[in-house]
Design an enzyme around this catalytic site. Sequence first.
Site, mmCIF file in Angstrom:
data_model
loop_
_atom_site.group_PDB
_atom_site.id
_atom_site.type_symbol
_atom_site.label_atom_id
_atom_site.label_comp_id
_atom_site.label_asym_id
_atom_site.label_seq_id
_atom_site.Cartn_x
_atom_site.Cartn_y
_atom_site.Cartn_z
ATOM 1 N N HIS A 55 0.856 -1.230 -0.006
ATOM 2 C CA HIS A 55 -0.055 0.040 0.037
ATOM 3 C C HIS A 55 1.025 1.231 -0.022
ATOM 4 O O HIS A 55 1.718 1.211 0.960
ATOM 5 C CB HIS A 55 -0.758 -0.095 1.238
ATOM 6 C CG HIS A 55 -1.770 0.960 1.265
ATOM 7 N ND1 HIS A 55 -1.469 2.264 1.721
ATOM 8 C CD2 HIS A 55 -3.246 1.270 1.334
ATOM 9 C CE1 HIS A 55 -2.429 3.101 1.868
ATOM 10 N NE2 HIS A 55 -3.661 2.469 1.343
ATOM 11 N N ARG A 91 -2.598 1.049 -4.547
ATOM 12 C CA ARG A 91 -2.374 -0.146 -4.452
ATOM 13 C C ARG A 91 -2.362 -0.753 -6.069
ATOM 14 O O ARG A 91 -3.031 -0.220 -6.808
ATOM 15 C CB ARG A 91 -3.306 -1.011 -3.602
ATOM 16 C CG ARG A 91 -3.026 -0.754 -2.065
ATOM 17 C CD ARG A 91 -3.949 -1.371 -1.305
ATOM 18 N NE ARG A 91 -5.210 -0.892 -1.220
ATOM 19 C CZ ARG A 91 -6.149 -1.355 -0.622
ATOM 20 N NH1 ARG A 91 -6.476 -2.758 -0.741
ATOM 21 N NH2 ARG A 91 -7.250 -0.684 -0.693
ATOM 22 N N LYS A 116 -6.034 -0.195 -8.464
ATOM 23 C CA LYS A 116 -6.623 0.510 -7.720
ATOM 24 C C LYS A 116 -6.719 1.916 -8.665
ATOM 25 O O LYS A 116 -6.079 1.957 -9.487
ATOM 26 C CB LYS A 116 -6.497 0.897 -6.397
ATOM 27 C CG LYS A 116 -6.472 -0.134 -5.526
ATOM 28 C CD LYS A 116 -7.822 -0.312 -4.627
ATOM 29 C CE LYS A 116 -8.071 1.110 -3.668
ATOM 30 N NZ LYS A 116 -9.271 1.001 -2.920
ATOM 31 N N ASP A 146 -4.963 8.489 -7.714
ATOM 32 C CA ASP A 146 -5.527 9.447 -6.465
ATOM 33 C C ASP A 146 -4.507 10.335 -6.054
ATOM 34 O O ASP A 146 -3.250 10.127 -5.912
ATOM 35 C CB ASP A 146 -6.023 8.549 -5.232
ATOM 36 C CG ASP A 146 -6.285 9.345 -4.066
ATOM 37 O OD1 ASP A 146 -6.007 10.524 -3.965
ATOM 38 O OD2 ASP A 146 -6.883 8.866 -3.178
ATOM 39 N N CYS A 193 -3.620 12.380 -3.759
ATOM 40 C CA CYS A 193 -2.920 12.165 -2.419
ATOM 41 C C CYS A 193 -1.456 11.409 -2.665
ATOM 42 O O CYS A 193 -0.628 11.572 -1.987
ATOM 43 C CB CYS A 193 -3.608 11.695 -1.337
ATOM 44 S SG CYS A 193 -3.969 9.997 -1.170
ATOM 45 N N TYR A 194 -1.704 10.257 -3.581
ATOM 46 C CA TYR A 194 -0.478 9.386 -3.710
ATOM 47 C C TYR A 194 0.801 10.058 -4.600
ATOM 48 O O TYR A 194 1.919 9.567 -4.378
ATOM 49 C CB TYR A 194 -0.853 8.125 -4.266
ATOM 50 C CG TYR A 194 -1.760 7.283 -3.240
ATOM 51 C CD1 TYR A 194 -1.163 6.660 -2.178
ATOM 52 C CD2 TYR A 194 -2.963 6.964 -3.565
ATOM 53 C CE1 TYR A 194 -1.827 6.105 -1.328
ATOM 54 C CE2 TYR A 194 -3.988 6.420 -2.724
ATOM 55 C CZ TYR A 194 -3.314 5.949 -1.658
ATOM 56 O OH TYR A 194 -4.038 5.145 -1.014
ATOM 57 N N ASP A 243 -8.772 14.378 -4.908
ATOM 58 C CA ASP A 243 -8.275 13.185 -5.488
ATOM 59 C C ASP A 243 -8.164 13.053 -6.846
ATOM 60 O O ASP A 243 -7.072 12.638 -7.433
ATOM 61 C CB ASP A 243 -9.345 12.381 -4.582
ATOM 62 C CG ASP A 243 -9.251 10.764 -5.123
ATOM 63 O OD1 ASP A 243 -8.768 10.609 -6.326
ATOM 64 O OD2 ASP A 243 -10.117 10.013 -4.586
ATOM 65 N N ASP A 263 -10.531 18.707 -0.512
ATOM 66 C CA ASP A 263 -10.645 18.560 0.981
ATOM 67 C C ASP A 263 -9.040 19.055 1.334
ATOM 68 O O ASP A 263 -8.165 19.276 0.395
ATOM 69 C CB ASP A 263 -11.056 17.414 1.424
ATOM 70 C CG ASP A 263 -9.949 16.061 0.883
ATOM 71 O OD1 ASP A 263 -8.867 16.376 1.172
ATOM 72 O OD2 ASP A 263 -10.689 15.254 0.302
ATOM 73 N N HIS A 309 -6.290 16.259 0.733
ATOM 74 C CA HIS A 309 -5.676 16.131 -0.476
ATOM 75 C C HIS A 309 -5.137 17.449 -0.967
ATOM 76 O O HIS A 309 -4.013 17.531 -2.034
ATOM 77 C CB HIS A 309 -6.927 15.742 -1.470
ATOM 78 C CG HIS A 309 -7.148 14.445 -1.588
ATOM 79 N ND1 HIS A 309 -7.981 13.956 -0.653
ATOM 80 C CD2 HIS A 309 -6.783 13.152 -2.366
ATOM 81 C CE1 HIS A 309 -8.155 12.696 -0.875
ATOM 82 N NE2 HIS A 309 -7.396 12.248 -1.882
#
Lengths: 696, 487
Positions: free
Chosen positions: B271, B313, B316, B319, B321-322, B417, B424, B427
């Site tokens: 993750h 992951r 998936k 996003d 934030c990654y 995201d 938000d 993020h």
Amino acid sequence: MHGRPRRPAKPEDEEAASAKAAKLRDLQAQVLHNHHARTACRYTKEAIGLSFKLLEINPEAYTAWNYRKLAFQHNVKELSDPEAIKSAVDDELRVVEVALRQNPKSYGAWYHRKWLLNQKLAPVDFKREFGLLDKLLKVDARNFHGWNYRRFLARFMGVPDEEELKYTMDKISENFSNYSAWHNRSILLSNLLIQQSKGFESKQKIFSEEFELVTQALFTDPSDQSGWFYHLWLLAQTSSPDNPQLIASWPSNAAKLTSSLIKEKVEQHTLSSIWSRTVPIVLYFNEPVKGLNQSSVNLKSDLEFSKDIQWRPLTMADSGYSNCWAAYLQISNECSSLQEYSVEVNIPCSDDIVSRSGSNYNSPVHFTFDIELISNDTAQGLDLFDKPVAWNCSESFQSHGNRDPIPVDLLKITSALVEQDSNWHFERLSEEIDLFRELPDDNSKFGKLTLARLLLACAAIKSRGRSLIERKGYCEEALGLFTDLIHLDPSHKQYYEDERSLVLMDKLTCDMETFMNHCSVQVQPNSAPLNHVQLCRLSLTRIGFAERLLWVQMLDLSHNSLRSVEGLEALQHLMFLNISNNQISSFTALEPLMKIISLKVLDLSFNKIGAHSIDTTRYICSSPFSHKIKASEAFEEYQKVNINVEEYWDAIRFFRSLKLAQLDIKGNEIASKENFRTLVVTLIPCLKWFDGEDVN
Amino acid sequence: MPQHRARSRSRRPQHSRAQPSGGAPPLTPPQAAASMDPSPQSAPPTGDDPAAAADPELPRLTVTQVEQMKVEARVGDIYRALFGAAPNTKSIMLELWRDQHIEYLTRGLRHLGPAFHVLDANRPWLCYWMVHPLALLDEALDDDLENDIIDFLARCQDKDGGYSGGPGQLPHLATTYAAVNTLVTIGSERALSSINRDNLYKFMLRMKDISGAFRMHDGGEIDVRASYTAISVASLVNILDVELAKGVGDYIASCQTYEGGIAGEPYAEAHGGYMFCGLAALILLNEAEKVDLPSLIGWVAFRQGVECGFQGRNNKLVDGCYSFWQGAAIALTQKLITIVDKQLKSSYFCKRPSGEDACSTSSYGCTAKKFSSAVDYAKFGFDFIQQSNQIGPLFHNIALQQYILLCSQVLEGGLRDKPGKNRDHYHSCYCLSGLSVSQYSAMTDADSCPLPQHVLGPYSNLLEPIHPLYNVVLDKYHTAYEFFSKE
């Protein structure tokens, strides 16, 4: 941190929201008050009820979870009736369920449930737990909290891994993109196979079924990632050897080595000299091992050599593990000359010799070879380099009368050993290959790469019964795939080129017939005939299958695209090396050559050394000047003779460890630098020829 | 695309092979075979699947695939608009909307709507998610606001050490991390001296499990996140010692999976968030060699997808934030090439086993440490950032900036995201942190400025550099480092 609840999207009715927030604030204040209270009433029914209300709205309130744990422990002490205890536990479980409905990723809620179960106060309702998980994983099949809890539960309840395996199958059938399910499958299968559970005794059978399963998923949609990952895991399980094995040695069994004693100067007494000879013995394993020493490898001989034989790993890393190990027999003038001696090497099963994965060596090997000593004080040694050695070999290609040019026994050890268990691997992989050849998407790089890897895994299973033609066919096909991939996926070009080089080397050296096209015996004036191998103009970018080249004394790798010479360190008998016209860009890339004790002639001309002002490999190999003051002291002597140590430290490191008689380095940027010749001549006192010119 | 899929499926060979014979539990139950066999005869359309019901010729897509295609289409539209635009327009499209972000973040610091009640146990996080991105944008807070935050966090500080999610709650490692990073970002004498380091140290010792790993709070869960937040804070405020450090590295190494990444706990799947936490903690402990770095790099590199951003992951959705969790981790490895190289050389031809074996092979580093009490742990974080990158970016640094600027920015300020989601603060914080990391990732010299070609869009997009091990702005880190090394 991630997965915290986000701000709701819709601007709700502001007033209602404010009221709710106010209520929550109030609730929280009361719960915290109760938590800190020192009075008996802190765990009353009402107080506990309040914490429930808080968690119902905000499952992230970890303090409230802790409060509930304390309250539970406090209250349960006073209960003796199992029914009452069970109902208390049930209450807690219900709170967790409510909280998870609000936020299925609440760390606190999941942990509370694990904690409760671990209290072991009431029998766990198996159905209820798995039912809850089913519900949650239906909403989000990748919720890792859920999968973690599932693994916890299975362990806690002693659910057999077989059952869990079935569950992953259900999940995969619902959605074959569910990587979490594939992943758990790999964990469970590993366990089952290690424990040899009933029905899982045969790796062969299980992996065959798994391959079949994942291939179906891959064919259904080759662009989906999950199956490929699982396939990669399977392939790694299928092709990795179970125990370390010796796959080659030099001298090999029944080899005859002619060794001439050389007059060597003994440094301390400059005038005296002794007759001596160093004979390296090289052992090559199929995977990196450690633990070779005098007791794990027995050497027997009527030849006298120094008592304490040291086995050294031939590798650039200092991890202690290596595929390749060498010991050096020091034969001195005490041995009477002109005799044949036999040396026996015996490697019994050993707990000392272990692979990285911890497997012991359990394929005992015994072999013998002969060393013939010649003491010839006129023709040998320095005289060989009367004239610069020419690499123009066209006329030197002559088969040499009574001597078998190449030891045919070379691969004997290999084929004898790997046979027993490899059949099913081979069959399994062949089936996969047949299947992947029909993969409909012609331009799937996943597909091509996997097929190539399968072909190579198959080719790597060496077995005497297997037809060589078949094996070369695999190599041929893989070569084509890598060539395609270089064009199809240029961003990973170097990787494909390296893989392609390995396959090509395999193909050219895997059978004697093909290999012989590249081998010859070379006769240099004043020298015994030398084993010569020529692998030129093949676009090789790296070296592979060095275990098949251990006996080579003269190697021509010119006109390739070599970026590294890693692998050559295994060639301990190598005297002449030609790597001109390649892509070597730094001295650090040549480091493996520093391990070859017999190297006398080196042709580095027309490479890229010094061409890049920023040498990226220099970063990898830390300069002795960047951190350690101590290391630079060793260079002081060079500083004294006006060598720019800071600029040439890697050249200094390289050259001073070699005992070259002849060096060619023209056509490299660095060779045109001022003083470079002086530098080299200073560093290699025994050098006779530099770029074709007599040094003196 | 859909046509292509259809074609490729229909050409699948009809291979009929023996079903697994009896004895073992059937691994392929009938319904499994059906769902994975797209041939019309054997795939009876089930009622709940619209795709199959609508067209029996078309194979069914999994939910995951449908979602993925939707995102790809959405992102594709945005990028097509960019490529079709005139150069001027392009430059405007690629602008970082500084003013809007500053406005959104400052507003959040002063007042949050009632909908934020769900974050009541994470209030120091809210501070960090706003204060840190503001510092990245080089926006100073006014003094009153700063003092309010310091006072608020002081009320979150537990009398026995550590920071809680809000006044009166239990101290928690994650919120301690958020609080300390916030105070370091504020950076004033008052902020830094408000941290009770003695108590903090005691709190951390209490959180340490016998295994060496940390738990999040009293009676709380153990995972890699807890270990990172503990080690990061301890290193930052210079209280990290052998006592806190022992066993952590081995625990983290046991969480590396065969995929290459690091999971939250043993046996779970890799993750991005945990992988960052694990790697950063190991580097702060000077034990990065405990994980298999080449396979870790391989895993992270392949998490950057066609959308240009990172997924968290395998399989998936992308996003924003990654951009930080994955992006910063792979940027960290640019300074670990020496170790990578060693590991590569020794594992030539051999797959390195993960888990327990990984730590046993390279434990020499830590045994040496255990016997020397004089290890200066705070130095590891300091030295690391002084080092230059040993290699260029191992991910597509420009593409990542493109995703953040075009897909994550919200016109009214704040980041998100992915397109279609709401902005938000979480993020906003991690998209901007990821943007900073990717802008600076192509630098070879630790002291210079990034070249214009490494900063996508106008050069004014350039953010402040961060210390990627702690995720605080680099200048602020240096102030704190000096402050805490004096004591």
